[in-house]
Design a protein around this motif. Structure first.
Motif, short mmCIF file in Angstrom:
data_model
loop_
_atom_site.label_atom_id
_atom_site.label_comp_id
_atom_site.label_asym_id
_atom_site.label_seq_id
_atom_site.Cartn_x
_atom_site.Cartn_y
_atom_site.Cartn_z
N ALA A 38 0.83 -1.21 0.00
CA ALA A 38 0.00 0.00 0.00
C ALA A 38 0.86 1.26 0.00
N CYS A 41 2.28 1.73 -3.44
CA CYS A 41 1.26 2.18 -4.39
C CYS A 41 0.95 3.66 -4.23
N GLU A 42 0.94 4.14 -2.99
CA GLU A 42 0.66 5.56 -2.76
C GLU A 42 1.68 6.43 -3.46
N LEU A 73 -2.94 -1.72 -5.87
CA LEU A 73 -3.60 -1.16 -4.68
C LEU A 73 -4.72 -2.10 -4.20
N SER A 76 -3.29 -4.99 -2.47
CA SER A 76 -2.74 -4.71 -1.14
C SER A 76 -3.76 -5.01 -0.03
N LYS A 77 -5.03 -5.17 -0.40
CA LYS A 77 -6.04 -5.52 0.59
C LYS A 77 -5.84 -6.96 1.08
#
Ligand code: 1PZ
Length: 209
Positions: A38, A41-42, A73, A76-77
Motif C-alpha cells: 500500500a 502504491c501511494e 492497490l 494490497s487488501k
C-alpha cells in the motif's frame, strides 16, 4: 480541470514520497522483502500527475499505468507486502501472465525507471529537448519489452511532447528548481528500483521481460 487548482509543484510530492520509500528500503536488510504494498502504491500513484503535462498521445500510457497501480492497490487488501504478491503468483504459476500482480509490478517498476532515465537525460544537458530525453530513455528502459504496435505509438507520440520550457512551466518549476527535484528523484528511485529487482532475483525470476 487541473489548471484551476492552487499550484503545488507536483514534482515535490513525488520526490518526497520516493525519498520516504528509499529510506524504508534502505533501512531493511537485503532480501527481507517487507516493503508494504500500500505504501509503495501511494508513491506510485503520485506519478500520475506527470501525465497531465503530456498531450493526448500519451493518454493510453496514463490509462495503462493507472490501471496497473490500481490493480496493485486492490491487491494490497489481501497481500501486505511486495514479496507476498510474488509468492502468490509463483504459487499460482502466474508470474508472467498478463494482468497478474507480479507482471503489473514489473510494469510499474519500468515506469518508475523510465522517469528516472528521462530525468537523468534531462539534467545532464541544458539543450537536451524533452523529446530527445524521453526517446532515448524509452528505447533503453521500456521498448525492448513492448510490442511493435506500442513502440510505434510511443515514438509517434514523442513528436507531440511539450518543449523543455513548456514542461518546466507546467510543473511550476524553474530550470534550477527542476534540476534539484529531478536529481533528488534520480537518487531516491534508484534504491527502490534495485529493491524491487532484488525481490524477483531472490525468487529466481528473470528481469528480461
Ligand atoms: C515528463 C516525462 C515525459 C515522458 C514521456 C514518455 C512516455 C512513455 C510512455 C510509455 C507508454 C507505454 C504504454 C503501454 C505499454 C503496454 O504495452 C504495457 C503492457 O503491459 P502488459 O499488460 O502487457 O503487462 N504497459 C505498461 O508497461 C504499463 C504502463 C507503462 C507506462 C509508464 C509511463 C511512466 C510515466 C511516464 C511519465 C509521465
Amino acid at each position: 480541470g487541473d489548471d484551476q487548482q492552487p499550484m503545488t509543484p507536483p514534482l515535490s510530492g513525488i520526490v518526497d514520497a520516493f525519498e520516504d520509500l528509499a529510506r524504508l528500503v534502505e533501512s531493511k536488510k537485503a532480501g527481507e522483502g517487507d516493503l508494504m504494498l500500500a505504501t509503495f502504491c501511494e508513491a506510485c500513484s503520485l506519478v500520475s500527475v506527470l501525465f497531465s503535462c503530456l498531450g493526448l498521445a500519451f493518454k493510453f500510457a496514463e490509462l495503462e499505468y493507472v490501471a496497473k497501480v490500481q490493480d496493485l492497490l486492490e491487491a494490497s487488501k489481501s497481500h501486505q507486502t511486495l514479496l507476498h504478491i510474488l509468492d502468490y503468483d509463483i504459487m499460482n504459476d502466474t508470474v508472467k501472465t498478463q494482468g497478474s500482480h507480479t507482471r503489473n509490478l514489473r510494469r510499474v517498476r519500468q515506469g518508475i525507471d523510465l522517469i528516472r532515465t528521462i530525468f537523468e537525460n534531462f539534467v545532464s544537458s541544458d539543450d537536451n529537448s524533452l523529446k530527445e530525453s524521453a526517446t532515448t530513455a524509452y528505447a533503453k528502459v521500456c521498448a525492448p519489452y513492448h510490442t511493435w504496435a506500442v513502440r510505434t505509438a510511443v515514438y509517434a507520440g514523442m513528436y507531440t511532447l511539450p518543449t523543455r520550457e513548456q514542461l518546466l512551466q507546467k510543473l511550476n518549476e524553474t530550470d534550477k528548481t527542476a534540476d534539484k527535484m529531478m536529481r533528488r528523484y534520480i537518487r531516491a528511485s534508484a534504491p527502490v528500483i534495485e529493491y524491487i529487482d532484488s525481490l524477483y532475483v531472490s525468487r529466481k525470476i528473470s528481469l528480461d521481460w
